[in-house]
Design a protein around this motif. Structure first.
Motif, PDB file in Angstrom:
ATOM      1  N   UNK A  60      -6.277  -8.491  -5.042  1.00  0.00           N
ATOM      2  CA  UNK A  60      -6.778  -7.372  -5.904  1.00  0.00           C
ATOM      3  C   UNK A  60      -6.482  -6.038  -5.444  1.00  0.00           C
ATOM      4  N   UNK A  61      -5.669  -5.386  -6.393  1.00  0.00           N
ATOM      5  CA  UNK A  61      -5.291  -3.996  -6.002  1.00  0.00           C
ATOM      6  C   UNK A  61      -6.455  -2.951  -6.144  1.00  0.00           C
ATOM      7  N   UNK A  62      -6.112  -1.747  -5.431  1.00  0.00           N
ATOM      8  CA  UNK A  62      -7.143  -0.495  -5.146  1.00  0.00           C
ATOM      9  C   UNK A  62      -6.309   0.571  -5.290  1.00  0.00           C
ATOM     10  N   UNK A  63      -6.968   1.493  -6.170  1.00  0.00           N
ATOM     11  CA  UNK A  63      -6.669   2.950  -6.330  1.00  0.00           C
ATOM     12  C   UNK A  63      -7.727   3.798  -5.957  1.00  0.00           C
ATOM     13  N   UNK A  64      -7.559   4.617  -4.915  1.00  0.00           N
ATOM     14  CA  UNK A  64      -8.777   5.427  -4.567  1.00  0.00           C
ATOM     15  C   UNK A  64      -8.282   6.504  -3.780  1.00  0.00           C
ATOM     16  N   UNK A  65      -9.109   7.747  -3.748  1.00  0.00           N
ATOM     17  CA  UNK A  65      -9.102   8.941  -3.048  1.00  0.00           C
ATOM     18  C   UNK A  65      -7.811   9.590  -3.540  1.00  0.00           C
ATOM     19  N   UNK A 117      -3.703  -1.127  -0.915  1.00  0.00           N
ATOM     20  CA  UNK A 117      -4.314  -0.010  -1.300  1.00  0.00           C
ATOM     21  C   UNK A 117      -3.589   1.203  -1.360  1.00  0.00           C
ATOM     22  N   UNK A 118      -3.998   1.982  -2.345  1.00  0.00           N
ATOM     23  CA  UNK A 118      -3.125   3.509  -2.607  1.00  0.00           C
ATOM     24  C   UNK A 118      -4.158   4.239  -2.555  1.00  0.00           C
ATOM     25  N   UNK A 119      -4.150   5.108  -1.524  1.00  0.00           N
ATOM     26  CA  UNK A 119      -5.055   6.216  -1.084  1.00  0.00           C
ATOM     27  C   UNK A 119      -4.470   7.480  -0.351  1.00  0.00           C
ATOM     28  N   UNK A 120      -5.606   8.304  -0.444  1.00  0.00           N
ATOM     29  CA  UNK A 120      -4.953   9.524   0.087  1.00  0.00           C
ATOM     30  C   UNK A 120      -3.714  10.234  -0.723  1.00  0.00           C
ATOM     31  N   UNK A 121      -3.767  10.576  -1.932  1.00  0.00           N
ATOM     32  CA  UNK A 121      -2.755  10.995  -2.603  1.00  0.00           C
ATOM     33  C   UNK A 121      -3.119  12.471  -3.097  1.00  0.00           C
ATOM     34  N   UNK A 122      -2.310  13.426  -2.767  1.00  0.00           N
ATOM     35  CA  UNK A 122      -2.510  14.805  -3.188  1.00  0.00           C
ATOM     36  C   UNK A 122      -1.405  15.159  -4.093  1.00  0.00           C
ATOM     37  N   UNK A 123      -1.704  15.769  -5.403  1.00  0.00           N
ATOM     38  CA  UNK A 123      -0.760  15.978  -6.315  1.00  0.00           C
ATOM     39  C   UNK A 123      -1.350  17.489  -6.752  1.00  0.00           C
ATOM     40  N   UNK A 124      -0.551  18.454  -6.522  1.00  0.00           N
ATOM     41  CA  UNK A 124      -0.929  19.875  -6.937  1.00  0.00           C
ATOM     42  C   UNK A 124       0.409  20.625  -7.606  1.00  0.00           C
ATOM     43  N   UNK A 125       0.082  21.406  -8.460  1.00  0.00           N
ATOM     44  CA  UNK A 125       0.952  22.281  -9.126  1.00  0.00           C
ATOM     45  C   UNK A 125       1.828  21.524  -9.730  1.00  0.00           C
ATOM     46  N   UNK A 132       0.814  -1.222   0.126  1.00  0.00           N
ATOM     47  CA  UNK A 132      -0.161  -0.127  -0.099  1.00  0.00           C
ATOM     48  C   UNK A 132       0.735   1.232  -0.029  1.00  0.00           C
ATOM     49  N   UNK A 133       0.243   2.353  -0.119  1.00  0.00           N
ATOM     50  CA  UNK A 133       0.786   3.815  -0.011  1.00  0.00           C
ATOM     51  C   UNK A 133      -0.092   4.660   0.281  1.00  0.00           C
ATOM     52  N   UNK A 134       0.004   5.631   1.122  1.00  0.00           N
ATOM     53  CA  UNK A 134      -0.850   6.592   1.545  1.00  0.00           C
ATOM     54  C   UNK A 134      -0.533   7.820   2.041  1.00  0.00           C
ATOM     55  N   UNK A 135      -1.088   8.796   2.141  1.00  0.00           N
ATOM     56  CA  UNK A 135      -0.685  10.148   2.737  1.00  0.00           C
ATOM     57  C   UNK A 135       0.497  10.810   1.778  1.00  0.00           C
ATOM     58  N   UNK A 136       0.522  10.910   0.493  1.00  0.00           N
ATOM     59  CA  UNK A 136       1.682  11.253  -0.322  1.00  0.00           C
ATOM     60  C   UNK A 136       1.304  12.605  -0.832  1.00  0.00           C
ATOM     61  N   UNK A 137       2.024  13.645  -0.741  1.00  0.00           N
ATOM     62  CA  UNK A 137       1.930  15.141  -1.017  1.00  0.00           C
ATOM     63  C   UNK A 137       2.948  15.218  -2.278  1.00  0.00           C
ATOM     64  N   UNK A 138       2.631  15.774  -3.230  1.00  0.00           N
ATOM     65  CA  UNK A 138       3.158  15.919  -4.504  1.00  0.00           C
ATOM     66  C   UNK A 138       3.047  17.119  -4.858  1.00  0.00           C
ATOM     67  N   UNK A 139       3.951  18.355  -4.871  1.00  0.00           N
ATOM     68  CA  UNK A 139       3.646  19.556  -5.233  1.00  0.00           C
ATOM     69  C   UNK A 139       4.863  20.091  -5.618  1.00  0.00           C
ATOM     70  N   UNK A 175     -11.224   1.876 -10.305  1.00  0.00           N
ATOM     71  CA  UNK A 175     -10.269   3.068  -9.737  1.00  0.00           C
ATOM     72  C   UNK A 175     -11.470   3.911  -9.465  1.00  0.00           C
ATOM     73  N   UNK A 176     -11.313   4.372  -8.020  1.00  0.00           N
ATOM     74  CA  UNK A 176     -12.465   5.025  -7.437  1.00  0.00           C
ATOM     75  C   UNK A 176     -12.109   6.363  -6.920  1.00  0.00           C
ATOM     76  N   UNK A 177     -12.960   7.376  -6.722  1.00  0.00           N
ATOM     77  CA  UNK A 177     -12.731   8.755  -6.149  1.00  0.00           C
ATOM     78  C   UNK A 177     -11.505   9.420  -6.330  1.00  0.00           C
ATOM     79  N   UNK A 178     -11.570   9.906  -7.546  1.00  0.00           N
ATOM     80  CA  UNK A 178     -10.533  10.871  -8.010  1.00  0.00           C
ATOM     81  C   UNK A 178     -10.928  12.069  -8.598  1.00  0.00           C
TER      82      UNK A 178
END
Length: 542
Positions: A412-417, A360-368, A331-338, A442-445
């Protein structure tokens, strides 16, 4: 009215808070004592200085730590092990050159692509160390040319002839060069380095040259700093922090030839509290890549990569600018890419996985994010990763993946949020590609404020709860501008475009809840088409 405004304000505050990191990355601190490698016999010539440099590191460690200084000059060496409280510092003009003599690299139990495997010892390694660093202004060269195979189509005819004349062996079809027969033989086996009871020492020795080391592997270390140094010409991955905590990578330059097989820039695997900033990547595979183990082994380890900030970095050539996967089974979570820039990468934002991985890969924030001259997709989510280069080579034929619905299980992998906001891309083959699994969409993008110039627009299949808002697409191929297949609850708000033969094509009997709002359908020759099982009720135009 006031109550509604108050609720809206509270929601906006909560959303903004969710996009800000709530963790810190602890920095290492070192004693000022200096240990010059020359004091321990290191020579600025082609002498092999392994023992001298390692002695300086060991003495520094035994004396409570400090700075091991590599002065300007050429320092030839074999593999080095970094110890706790040691800062290996390269002064300006220093070249730490790892030898091409493979006999200097013993086979050790390690980890490769998420599995426990035998590898040649990495040029730079550390295990269970605390408070360590590699800093300075010099260059660390892994002599990767001596290890890597090369495909004929990835070099010029002159380069190919020179490579063949240098020695080594060719594959049966004469299209791939290997530095040795052991390297070629290893390439014909499946996971040859995987550690299994039935494999003998003699077997591993027979494929030793194939088991290319990563240039730097730090395993289970805490308070790690990589700063200022150029890491180049790695045999396989360049930088591989594995199960580390409090990792800072600042102002480094990871440099590999564009055709370096597995020549990733940095692979952050199962790490916690990470800062990657101000660094440059120009490599042969993925640039900044997030991993957490592979398949059952990764799930058993159960360590996600979490709490990561990647900001103000530049990625030139790479298979992907910022990447998650495909080995993301923990899994991967709480990644901030700016505020990152990708120029000439095959894909910009690349999120990849496949059945069997789980995680589960979730809570990924990619900005700018700024992109230019992206060869394939600017933004890609793909759950059918097939371990192939993202761009099809001339003459190469690829079959599309077989689409079937399988039972959901631990593999089964998951990409979400995901939140992707404020992207400007000047040039790509395709703007956005989303491909989920029938059994696990793929959910909640949420993608917002995108300006993308590309040959093609949007291609989406097996997705649920996707929102595109304030998106400007300038494309060449417009039939259709946007294609959506077997997807539900898709919100398309304020989509601007230059032209379209068909604005939106919807297919598949599972498609429903697709909303077009604030989109000028009159600019298109045709607004909405429904085909192959989709119904008009699946789309609502507002």
């Amino acid at each position: 009215m006031k109550l509604r405004l108050t609720i809206l304000f509270v929601v906006l505050v909560l959303v903004a808070a969710a996009q800000r990191p709530d963790f810190t990355v602890q920095q290492p601190v070192f004693k000022k004592d200096s240990f010059y490698v020359t004091k321990y016999g290191a020579k600025n010539d082609l002498t092999l200085n392994t023992k001298s440099i390692q002695q300086a590191i060991d003495v520094c460690n035994k004396n409570g730590g400090g700075v091991v200084v590599v002065p300007a000059g050429m320092w030839m060496t074999g593999p080095l092990v970094i110890k706790s409280n040691v800062n290996l510092h390269l002064q300006r003009g220093a070249l730490l050159q790892f030898t091409a003599d493979k006999s200097q690299y013993p086979l050790v139990a390690g980890n490769w692509e998420g599995l426990s495997q035998m590898r040649n010892q990495s040029p730079l390694s550390a295990e269970n160390a605390t408070n360590i660093a590699i800093t300075g202004y010099g260059i660390i060269d892994g002599n990767g040319d001596a290890w890597r195979a090369m495909k004929k189509e990835k070099v010029t005819e002159t380069q190919w002839k020179r490579l063949v004349a240098s020695g080594g062996v060719l594959s049966e079809d004469k299209k791939t060069w290997y530095p040795s027969e052991a390297s070629r033989y290893g390439s014909t086996l499946k996971n040859p380095g995987e550690i299994k009871p039935e494999k003998t020492k003699e077997f591993y020795e027979s494929i030793k040259d194939f088991l290319r080391p990563n240039l730097l592997v730090f395993t289970s270390c805490k308070k790690v700093l990589l700063e200022g140094v150029t890491f180049q010409n790695s045999p396989a991955w360049c930088l591989h922090p594995l199960m580390c905590e409090d990792l800072t990578v600042r102002n480094v330059y990871a440099k590999n030839p564009w055709n370096a097989q597995n020549g990733d820039g940095i692979d952050v695997e199962s790490c916690k509290n990470v800062l990657i900033e101000g660094s440059t990547f120009d490599v042969g595979d993925d640039g900044i890549c997030i991993k957490s183990g592979r398949d059952e082994a990764g799930r058993k380890r159960g360590l996600p990569t979490e709490n990561l900030i990647a900001r103000y970095n530049t990625v030139y050539h790479a298979h992907g600018g910022f990447v998650i996967g495909s080995e993301m089974s923990g899994g991967a979570r709480n990644l901030y890419v700016d505020n990152n820039t990708f120029i000439g990468t095959d894909i910009g934002l690349r999120f990849k996985t496949t059945r069997g991985r789980g995680g589960v890969v979730e809570n990924i924030f990619v900005t700018n994010t700024t992109m230019k001259d992206i060869v394939a997709e600017a933004i890609l989510f793909d759950m059918y990763y097939a371990a192939q280069d993202p761009v099809v080579l001339a003459g190469e034929k690829r079959e599309p993946p077989k689409v079937e619905t399988l039972p959901v299980n631990e593999g089964t992998p998951q990409f979400r949020k995901f939140l992707i906001r404020n992207v400007v891309c000047n040039g790509a083959e395709k703007a956005i590609f989303v491909r989920g699994l029938p059994e696990m969409n793929i959910k909640e993008i949420e993608m917002e404020n995108l300006v993308i110039q590309a040959n093609k627009g949007l291609d989406m299949t097996e997705a649920t709860g996707i929102s595109l808002k304030n998106v400007q697409l300038t494309v060449k191929e417009t039939d259709p501008l946007m294609n959506i297949h077997n997807s539900q609850n898709i919100k398309l708000f304020n989509i601007a475009y230059n032209k379209a033969d068909v604005l939106l094509n919807v297919t598949g009997e599972k498609s429903k809840g697709i909303v077009l709002n604030g989109v000028d359908a009159k600019k298109a020759k045709k607004g909405v088409e429904v085909n192959y099982g989709a119904t008009e009720a699946a789309v609502k135009v507002m």
